[in-house]
Design a protein around this motif. Structure first.
Motif, PDB file in Angstrom:
ATOM      1  N   UNK A   1       9.523  20.202   9.914  1.00 38.50           N
ATOM      2  CA  UNK A   1      10.474  19.233  10.475  1.00 38.50           C
ATOM      3  C   UNK A   1      11.106  18.397   9.375  1.00 38.50           C
ATOM      4  N   UNK A   2      10.268  17.921   8.433  1.00 38.55           N
ATOM      5  CA  UNK A   2      10.796  17.121   7.320  1.00 38.55           C
ATOM      6  C   UNK A   2      11.748  17.983   6.489  1.00 38.55           C
ATOM      7  N   UNK A   3      11.332  19.234   6.240  1.00 40.90           N
ATOM      8  CA  UNK A   3      12.159  20.131   5.430  1.00 40.90           C
ATOM      9  C   UNK A   3      13.528  20.358   6.045  1.00 40.90           C
ATOM     10  N   UNK A   4      13.556  20.659   7.364  1.00 42.94           N
ATOM     11  CA  UNK A   4      14.854  20.968   7.975  1.00 42.94           C
ATOM     12  C   UNK A   4      15.722  19.712   8.088  1.00 42.94           C
TER      13      UNK A   4
ATOM     14  N   UNK B   1      18.334  11.383  14.690  1.00 43.89           N
ATOM     15  CA  UNK B   1      18.389  12.552  15.587  1.00 43.89           C
ATOM     16  C   UNK B   1      17.282  13.553  15.259  1.00 43.89           C
ATOM     17  N   UNK B   2      17.108  13.797  13.944  1.00 45.07           N
ATOM     18  CA  UNK B   2      16.101  14.792  13.537  1.00 45.07           C
ATOM     19  C   UNK B   2      14.710  14.349  13.968  1.00 45.07           C
ATOM     20  N   UNK B   3      14.382  13.075  13.728  1.00 40.41           N
ATOM     21  CA  UNK B   3      13.004  12.651  14.003  1.00 40.41           C
ATOM     22  C   UNK B   3      12.711  12.625  15.499  1.00 40.41           C
TER      23      UNK B   3
ATOM     24  N   UNK C   1       5.108  18.707  17.721  1.00 42.53           N
ATOM     25  CA  UNK C   1       3.748  18.375  17.248  1.00 42.53           C
ATOM     26  C   UNK C   1       3.005  17.481  18.239  1.00 42.53           C
ATOM     27  N   UNK C   2       3.739  16.547  18.869  1.00 42.76           N
ATOM     28  CA  UNK C   2       3.112  15.665  19.854  1.00 42.76           C
ATOM     29  C   UNK C   2       2.577  16.456  21.030  1.00 42.76           C
ATOM     30  N   UNK C   3       3.374  17.432  21.478  1.00 42.05           N
ATOM     31  CA  UNK C   3       2.956  18.262  22.620  1.00 42.05           C
ATOM     32  C   UNK C   3       1.725  19.088  22.263  1.00 42.05           C
ATOM     33  N   UNK C   4       1.692  19.600  21.033  1.00 38.50           N
ATOM     34  CA  UNK C   4       0.532  20.402  20.596  1.00 38.50           C
ATOM     35  C   UNK C   4      -0.760  19.596  20.737  1.00 38.50           C
TER      36      UNK C   4
ATOM     37  N   UNK D   1       6.475  14.419   2.166  1.00 38.15           N
ATOM     38  CA  UNK D   1       6.014  14.714   3.531  1.00 38.15           C
ATOM     39  C   UNK D   1       4.494  14.824   3.629  1.00 38.15           C
ATOM     40  N   UNK D   2       3.827  15.180   2.510  1.00 38.16           N
ATOM     41  CA  UNK D   2       2.361  15.273   2.544  1.00 38.16           C
ATOM     42  C   UNK D   2       1.737  13.905   2.760  1.00 38.16           C
TER      43      UNK D   2
END
Length: 765
Positions: free
Chosen positions: A596-599, A636-638, A645-648, A728-729
């Motif tokens: 997500x961060x990458x895109x 928008x991206x976030x 990830x939240x759903x997972x 992002x890490x």
């Protein structure tokens, strides 16, 4: 057994009074920060003399202290950052609010259906001779406490963000008078957030317990089962805050760094960079609002885990109110201890030089831990009977009050050890980070290799510290011991959060100094504040991860007790498949957040490049960039990317519990805990080390650092690439993982009665 020395009335007064003191102290600190004016008016009254008897505005006149343009510019930039952060959080909260209502309905339906929505009283789980409140009541009250926890978590994050954006420009302006003044402004603002959060969390939980007690009466088992919803609400909001905020901040940061520093060779936070406002907004929504919700979640869950186990131990069975609320009394004393500790940084000692900043922050941790140890000893002596029994997988275990003191103390000191180990691996004052910086001589590849190795190595001592505290606390007081050990680690949460929030505030202050065009000397001061803030942020993350491991294990114990499992046997296939799948989940989750961060960063880089290429006069500084578009890209991206990830995390316990049953679910929880902690520590420390290796080269404070620099050299560019990979890490995947392990455990605990009754459909076929 004997009764506690502190009477119940004393407890009823002590807890709310400590919480109110915490809130009052936070407001007082805020008042002190607000005295730094953001208007350009000059105070020419004869009483405007500073501490040393001469007028403040005469200090360092050559730095243009009274340059009205600078003050106006700072106010403008601060306004832009504040507006960006507020609008993002409102957008995020809209989506999170919808989720919260939907999940609340789910909790009610699942828990209500345990006894087929019957309103008749049931025999108690732990004492069949007595009647307890119906399952429907637990469903209603769990739903209410879930909503309460969620709202408190959102408010905590929002208040933190508001305070940080209020303080950032004020810190910049104070930096003109010297590094000490700037430090105090940033630290006080952090303290406002720390104390508000600790006191609010405690007060809301205490009020909820007392209100629920009106209905539940003597059925304390049911009462504290319903209270577990509070921890679930707190953590589920924290997950979205952490992931959403983390994606936002890192998309902007990576975009700004790659194009600005590496391609265009302009300094960090240069106003010509279109992503610079989005980057500074990100610090507030990710590191402050996300961190606030995260630690609030940990605090709420460890309290809930301890209360659930206590309610089925002698405290709950014999209705010993003071002993029952032992976890809350620890937190109350923690607020008083942190208050005293904060005065050491702001009032008792004054910082005069840059090199005193980091030691001052470290002293905060040491002083609060030492004082808290005494506090815990007193609390354990007055609030607990001399001996009592604790529920331990179906049997009652005899425990002495001094043993419980050791459980809390071991958690507290393990937190300090984790903090210091994290500091050793992420501060550029020590050899690990200097080695990473040195590896940049041969390019980005060696820098990445050294950084990864450092992260993996930094896991060793924290894991031993966690393992020892688990062994000691479990030996003394079973799962309750682990829950209070987690509370011990979080008992100094107000100081921990103050130190943690100080980092992003200093970072923003540096950005504002650069954008307002202040002199090089002021930027050096804010950079020094920021470098110390980076290390303390890493220490804060270490605390959060360590406490998450203990909290998760305590919740796991409470879940196993509630689901009536006596042993979890790893050798049975049901449990083992859960274990191996659970260990995979943190990797799946990290993959989602990193991607997500990458895109999002990809879109940001393209937009920043587009503006540099198409807006005439942007590089020369004659035209203004379009900041709003970059802010919109990050927002928008976030919002879009935080949902998978939240759903997972939220759906895994439900799917496993319903289809495979409680035994497989217990395997999943154990697996995710074991692998999640390792990845979280290594990811956070790798990212922190790369960031500080870059700052080490930029600052050029030692002969070695100067041989690697200056800014813009090949060595520096390699360091920037490492820092960009680490972003992002350390700010998205790492910190979100500790929420993953806690949230799955607390969710399983809340839904345990449903899974125990209706779960395991596949094995019933």
């Amino acid at each position: 057994m004997g009764a506690a020395i502190l009477p119940d009335l004393g407890t009823e007064i002590l807890i709310p009074v400590c919480a109110v003191i915490g809130i009052a102290f936070a407001l007082f600190q805020w008042l002190l920060v607000s005295k730094v004016k953001l208007s350009a008016a000059r105070d020419s009254s004869p009483n405007a003399a500073g501490k040393n008897g001469y007028n403040d505005y005469l200090i360092e006149e050559e730095e243009g202290i009274n340059d009205h343009n600078v003050v106006v510019k700072c106010a403008e930039i601060q306004n832009a950052i504040s507006e960006g952060a507020t609008s993002f959080l409102f957008t995020e909260y809209k989506y999170v609010g919808i989720f919260m209502v939907a999940f609340a309905v789910l909790i009610f339906l699942f828990l209500g259906s345990v006894e087929g929505f019957s309103t008749s009283y049931q025999p108690c789980t732990y004492d069949q001779t007595k009647l307890c409140k119906p399952a429907l009541a637990t469903a209603v009250f769990s739903t209410v406490s879930f909503l309460l926890g969620g709202v408190t978590s959102l408010v905590s994050g929002f208040l933190g963000m508001k305070i940080a954006t209020y303080a950032n420009a004020r810190t910049t302006l104070e930096a003109r008078k010297g590094v000490g003044k700037a430090f105090i402004t940033a630290f006080r603002s952090g303290a406002v957030m720390g104390f508000l959060l600790a006191a609010n969390g405690l007060l809301v939980l205490y009020i909820a317990i007392n209100l629920f007690k009106i209905y539940y009466g003597d059925d304390w088992g049911g009462l504290f089962e319903a209270i577990t919803g509070y921890g679930l609400g707190g953590s589920s909001m924290a997950l979205f805050g952490r992931v959403g905020g983390g994606i936002y901040t890192k998309a902007a940061d990576v975009g700004a760094d790659l194009v600005g520093k590496v391609e265009r060779n302009i300094p960090e936070d240069d106003p010509r960079n279109p992503a610079v406002i989005a980057d500074n907004v990100g610090d507030n929504v990710g590191d402050i609002a996300g961190m606030g919700s995260d630690l609030f979640g940990s605090y709420a869950e460890s309290s809930c885990a301890a209360l659930v186990v206590a309610s089925i131990s002698s405290f709950g069975v014999n209705h010993e109110f003071t002993a029952m609320l032992y976890p809350l009394i620890i937190s109350s004393v923690g607020i008083l201890v942190c208050l005293l500790t904060t005065l050491f940084a702001t009032d008792f000692f004054e910082i005069k030089a840059v090199k005193e900043i980091e030691p001052a922050l470290k002293k905060q941790l040491i002083i609060s831990t030492a004082l808290m140890t005494v506090g815990i000893a007193i609390v354990s002596w007055i609030a607990l009977p001399t001996s009592f029994t604790i529920f331990n997988f179906g049997v009652q275990k005899d425990v002495q009050n001094w043993q419980l003191f050791l459980c809390v103390a071991v958690g507290l000191w393990a937190g300090l050890i984790i903090g210091f180990v994290t500091e050793y691996y992420t501060s550029n004052a020590y050899s690990p980070v200097q080695d990473v910086a040195d590896s940049c001589r041969t390019g980005a590849a060696t820098n990445v290799i050294f950084g990864l190795a450092l992260g993996y190595k930094s896991v060793i001592i924290p894991i031993f510290a966690i393992a020892i505290s688990i062994f000691v606390s479990f030996t003394f007081a079973a799962m309750y011991g682990i829950a209070v050990a987690a509370l011990g680690m979080l008992s100094t949460i107000a100081t921990g959060l103050a130190i943690d929030a100080y980092g992003p505030i200093s970072d923003n202050a540096g950005g504002i100094a650069e954008m307002a065009g202040m002199s090089h000397r002021i930027r050096e001061r804010t950079d020094a504040l920021d470098a110390a803030g980076n290390t303390t942020a890493a220490i804060g993350k270490g605390f959060a991860i360590g406490s998450a491991a203990l909290v998760s294990l305590a919740l796991f114990g409470a879940f196993v007790s509630r689901a009536a499992i006596t042993t979890v046997d790893v050798l049975t296939p049901k449990v083992f498949i859960g274990l191996i799948v659970g260990a995979m989940l943190p990797y799946w989750f990290s993959a989602m957040t990193m991607k997500s961060v990458g895109s999002a960063a990809l879109k940001m880089v393209e937009e920043v490049r587009r503006q540099f290429n198409t807006i005439p006069g942007l590089m020369e500084g004659t035209a203004k960039p379009d900041y709003a578009t970059c802010v919109k890209i990050s927002t928008d991206a976030s919002i879009k990317e935080m949902i998978p990830p939240g759903a997972l995390v939220m759906l895994t316990p439900l799917v496993v519990g319903i289809l495979f049953g409680v035994e497989t679910l217990s395997g999943v929880l154990a697996g995710s805990l074991v692998s999640g902690v390792q990845i979280a520590i290594s990811a956070s420390n790798t990212g922190g080390a790369w960031d500080n290796a870059k700052k080490y080269i930029e600052a050029g404070a030692s002969e070695h650092a100067r041989s690697l620099g200056p800014k813009g050299s090949d060595c520096h560019k390699a360091a920037v690439i490492g820092d960009t990979i680490g972003d992002p890490l350390k700010d998205t995947s790492g910190p979100s993982l500790n929420i993953l392990i806690k949230l799955m455990a607390v969710e399983s605990l809340v839904f345990a009665p449903f899974f125990a009754t209706h779960g395991g459909l596949l094995f019933k076929i």
